[in-house]
Design an enzyme around this catalytic site. Structure first.
Site, PDB file in Angstrom:
ATOM      1  CG  ASP A 417      12.938  -8.630 -30.156  1.00 51.59           C
ATOM      2  OD1 ASP A 417      11.697  -8.574 -30.116  1.00 51.59           O
ATOM      3  OD2 ASP A 417      13.588  -8.670 -31.217  1.00 51.59           O
ATOM      4  CD  GLU A 472       9.203 -11.338 -29.600  1.00 57.22           C
ATOM      5  OE1 GLU A 472       8.382 -10.680 -30.248  1.00 57.22           O
ATOM      6  OE2 GLU A 472      10.375 -11.515 -29.982  1.00 57.22           O
TER       7      GLU A 472
END
Length: 835
Positions: A417, A472
């Site tokens: 992330d 991401e």
């Protein structure tokens, strides 16, 4: 000019020590931050000299083949560096050779230091076997890195929270330790007992903190705002979960089901790991996904953070159960053939002082902290702390964290992330990336974080060569998804984050006739052909509070009253279901090299996600999944779910997502039609709201006979059954063979079809030789074969009774072939995986 993260980021060599194998702490640079979403992103295009189509003789308006990462490594010169293979992939990168040489040297130097002082990177990443509480012989040893502490003790239930008899000693590297002998042959610190690290910092104040390497943390849920307690997790052998199933092999293409355990149940409460394993995993498998991606696994004290403000990095989120319960979930997934990825957050940490890692920051300098000091250590948008990736013990902590989840819980990889925030010193804040390479490779690059990610990717693929690691990243940094040896950062895939933004813009701001076919195709194909992407129409991001799921954007309040199949569909519902299927299918087929869907969106889950909080009176109503909607037979949700099953089954059968052949041949703005080839399939999308095209001419590569492989308008998918699936479409040659400019839409062959409005159909080329062999052999095996059809109402495969044939969308009598308007798919029953 060398592109440094900061003038002081040169890597110092740690001095060896006799008292422990680990070296000291190195200098710092800027780290990254949270899960930042940016607008106006343009992923840089591959230079035209690197573009090619498959087959090469057929030019197209968009042609973005996907090549697997090669095994070529750089030729090393006398200085340890050489010409990196990435320059051959993209010659423009050679203009930033100084930057790549610098970061590659930083990576090699750091790796060499680790190998010199720790034995190997793999050994370095076993920190969880040394730090925290571990058994060593006939004693328990607790170690904690806390250079800023002046005195330290271990306290807990085992000593009635009196640390006077368990004072700790500090070594020259800032590591505190205490050895506690077993009592009567048993550990003095019992399993499942509470513990904390008590220390006095420079201000003279004593504070209690949860051990940084703790493997379990709990809270008294009956007390509002109660602090978490660290829990020593060391169950006896009889209580330890033992894995029974091997990891499934890595698929050619990941079809990922993104899920949140806590909100996965229908009841307004936090769901458990075992409930998810027993109730949701079978649904995921029935829908033909091959990978499940789990959010919010690492402990986070604030539930509404979606798991992105981590407090305890080695601890399983206790809201949903124990570490053994999570192991049961992963093993159950493996038994169903599902690989499991974890959403890992190494881009930032919660600023929670009481419960989290931030509690170890007591005002010391950055060399003695997990985080940077001042603005460099704080993410202003996410109110969280930023790691100092150049620190030796931070590297040990984060790399060991990855190995811990892979070794102890059998995770098959990770979704990293907030990678955009890690990559840049500006953390991606207020940045709109244009594709200019200077935006990626310069003084704004956080080289310390890049080196950490290179080490992490090297480690993960060394430990598990079949690991899947997804970044991401919204910036589109080149070579993020090329191997470390080539000069890349080493990720396997990046998320194609611009795609959902395009769909949301169209759904919110444009009428249907204003949708641009070339704009859609451009967004879906705008990626670097040498780096793989995971495409998605909507993830958890698109449905958090303040926004809506795609189905709810399309149908809004009519979903409350118009989803009954016992009454005719309203125009809004008819449009909504049709576009829901089309948007997800074209995103999957054209948008990348893998596909992702968030839990519930496969059947058009209504409304939005809102975690319990003060603003909604701590309600769980919007923090759950209403599975009864898709399980209720007379509701139309089943149609979207069945189409999702069929989409995945199509890739399972034809493997089009893993094919390098991807050619967009038609983007008709007037007719609102997109035609493209992916693998061996030809796809036709008619986005026009009301025009039917009878005899629409479709270009293709190979001559022969084509039939329907998947049709969104089939009755089984809630369509109108306007496309005949028993029709053979024969091709006609176009132009001069070998001269693409004389062909139809640059394709050497064509066939004609019926294309109703708001439909998408995939066609496959019939292997006529195999078909003849099948017919010749039919007599010998026909009596032993049970045909299957897809029952419209049940959407499960059932045996065909006498007088019926396998039709797909409804029961078809052998006397009436006009009813043959379905496809033959193998559908797994939701209940099969529960057995």
């Amino acid at each position: 000019m060398l592109c440094l993260a900061s003038p002081a980021s040169a890597l110092p060599r740690p001095s060896p020590a006799a008292d422990r194998p680990g070296p000291g702490i190195s200098g710092g640079a800027v780290a990254g931050g949270g899960n930042v979403r940016l607008s106006g992103v343009v992923v840089p295009s591959v230079p035209s000299s690197l573009r090619w189509s498959w087959p090469r003789k057929a030019k197209s308006k968009f042609s973005v083949p996907v090549t697997a990462q090669g095994t070529e490594t750089m030729a090393v010169g006398g200085d340890g560096l050489g010409r990196l293979p990435i320059y051959d992939l993209d010659p423009k990168l050679a203009g930033f050779k100084d930057h790549f040489d610098y970061r590659m040297k930083r990576y090699l130097d750091q790796k060499q230091l680790i190998e010199e002082h720790e034995g190997s990177l793999e050994e370095f990443a076993k920190g969880y076997l040394k730090f925290g509480i571990n058994k060593e012989g006939d004693a328990s040893v607790y170690r904690e890195w806390a250079p800023a502490a002046m005195e330290a003790q271990l306290v807990g239930d085992f000593n009635n929270w009196d640390g006077s008899k368990h004072k700790m000693t500090k070594d020259s590297f800032g590591v505190w330790s205490v050895k506690i002998s077993h009592v009567n042959g048993k550990p003095a610190i019992p399993h499942n007992s509470k513990v904390k690290f008590r220390f006095r910092h420079g201000g003279g104040v004593w504070v209690d903190r949860i051990p940084a390497w703790i493997r379990y943390a709990t809270v008294d849920a009956s007390k509002f705002g109660a602090p978490y307690d660290g829990v020593h997790w060391d169950p006896p052998t009889s209580e330890r979960y033992v894995f029974k199933h091997p990891r499934p092999p890595k698929p050619d293409t990941p079809r990922i089901y993104e899920a949140h355990i806590g909100m996965s149940g229908e009841k307004p409460e936090v769901s458990t790991y075992r409930e998810f394993a027993d109730n949701v995993l079978p649904h995921i498998r029935a829908n033909n996904y091959n990978t499940v991606q789990l959010m919010a696994i690492m402990e986070h004290s604030y539930y509404a953070s979606f798991g992105y403000h981590v407090t305890n990095f080695f601890a399983v989120s206790s809201r949903s159960g124990t570490p053994e319960d999570l192991k049961y979930l992963v093993d159950k997934a493996h038994s169903l053939g599902l690989r499991v990825l974890m959403d890992v957050v190494h881009s930032h940490a919660s600023n929670n002082v009481t419960d989290g890692l931030n509690g170890y920051d007591v005002g010391q300098n950055t060399q003695e902290s997990y985080f940077h000091t001042g603005d460099r250590g704080y993410h202003k948008l996410w109110d969280s702390r930023l790691f100092n990736y150049a620190n030796w013990e931070v590297l040990r902590f984060l790399l060991s964290n990855l190995r811990y989840w892979m070794d102890e819980f059998m995770f098959d990889g990770f979704r990293f992330d907030g990678v955009t925030s890690m990559l840049y010193n500006h953390n991606g804040i207020n940045m709109s990336f244009t594709g200019n390479y200077k935006e990626y490779f310069g003084l704004d690059t956080n080289v310390d974080a890049v080196v950490y990610m290179m080490l992490a990717n090297h480690l993960m693929h060394k430990l598990l060569p079949e690991a899947t690691v997804v970044a991401e990243d919204v910036s589109g940094m080149p070579v993020l998804c090329r191997s470390v040896d080539e000069g890349g950062v080493g990720f396997d895939y990046r998320l194609a984050m611009a795609i959902p933004d395009r769909w949301i813009d169209y759904l919110k701001n444009k009428d249907d006739l204003e949708w641009s076919m070339s704009g859609i195709a451009q967004t879906l194909t705008n990626r670097r052909y040498t780096e793989k992407c995971i495409a998605y129409a909507e993830s958890h991001d698109q449905s958090i509070v303040g926004d809506k799921t795609m189905a709810f954007l399309l149908m809004d309040k009519e979903m409350y009253t118009g989803m009954s199949d016992l009454q005719p569909a309203s125009p809004t519902i008819d449009r909504g279901i049709a576009l829901q299927k089309m948007i997800h299918f074209i995103t999957m087929a054209l948008g990348g090299d893998g596909y992702l869907n968030f839990m519930g969106n496969e059947f058009g889950h209504p409304e939005w996600i809102d975690f319990p909080r003060e603003g909604n009176d701590w309600s769980y109503d919007k923090c759950r999944r209403q599975w009864s909607l898709v399980d209720t037979d007379h509701l139309r949700y089943k149609y979207m779910n069945t189409f999702d099953q069929a989409m995945n089954a199509l890739d399972e059968k034809f493997s089009f997502l893993s094919s390098s052949k991807q050619i967009v041949s038609d983007m008709n703005e007037d007719e609102k039609v997109i035609v493209f080839e992916r693998g061996d399939l030809v796809f036709v999308f008619n986005f026009h709201p009301n025009k039917t095209y009878d005899g629409y001419k479709v270009g293709c590569d190979l001559p022969g006979k084509y039939r329907v492989a998947l049709d969104s308008d089939a009755l089984m998918f809630g369509g109108h059954g306007r496309v005949g699936h028993d029709v053979d479409h024969f091709t006609s040659p176009e132009g001069v063979p070998g001269v693409p400019e004389t062909n139809f839409n640059n394709r050497p062959n064509s066939f004609r079809i019926l294309s109703p409005p708001r439909t998408c159909v995939a066609y496959y080329r019939v292997d006529e030789k195999a078909e003849r062999r099948k017919k010749e052999a039919a007599v010998s095996w026909e009596e032993n074969v049970t045909l299957g059809y897809i029952d419209v109402e049940a959407t499960h495969t059932k045996e065909a009774t006498d007088g019926e044939v396998a039709s797909g969308s409804k029961k078809a009598s052998t006397e009436d072939v006009s009813a043959n308007k379905g496809m033959s798919f193998v559908f797994r029953s939701y209940d099969d995986g529960k057995k």
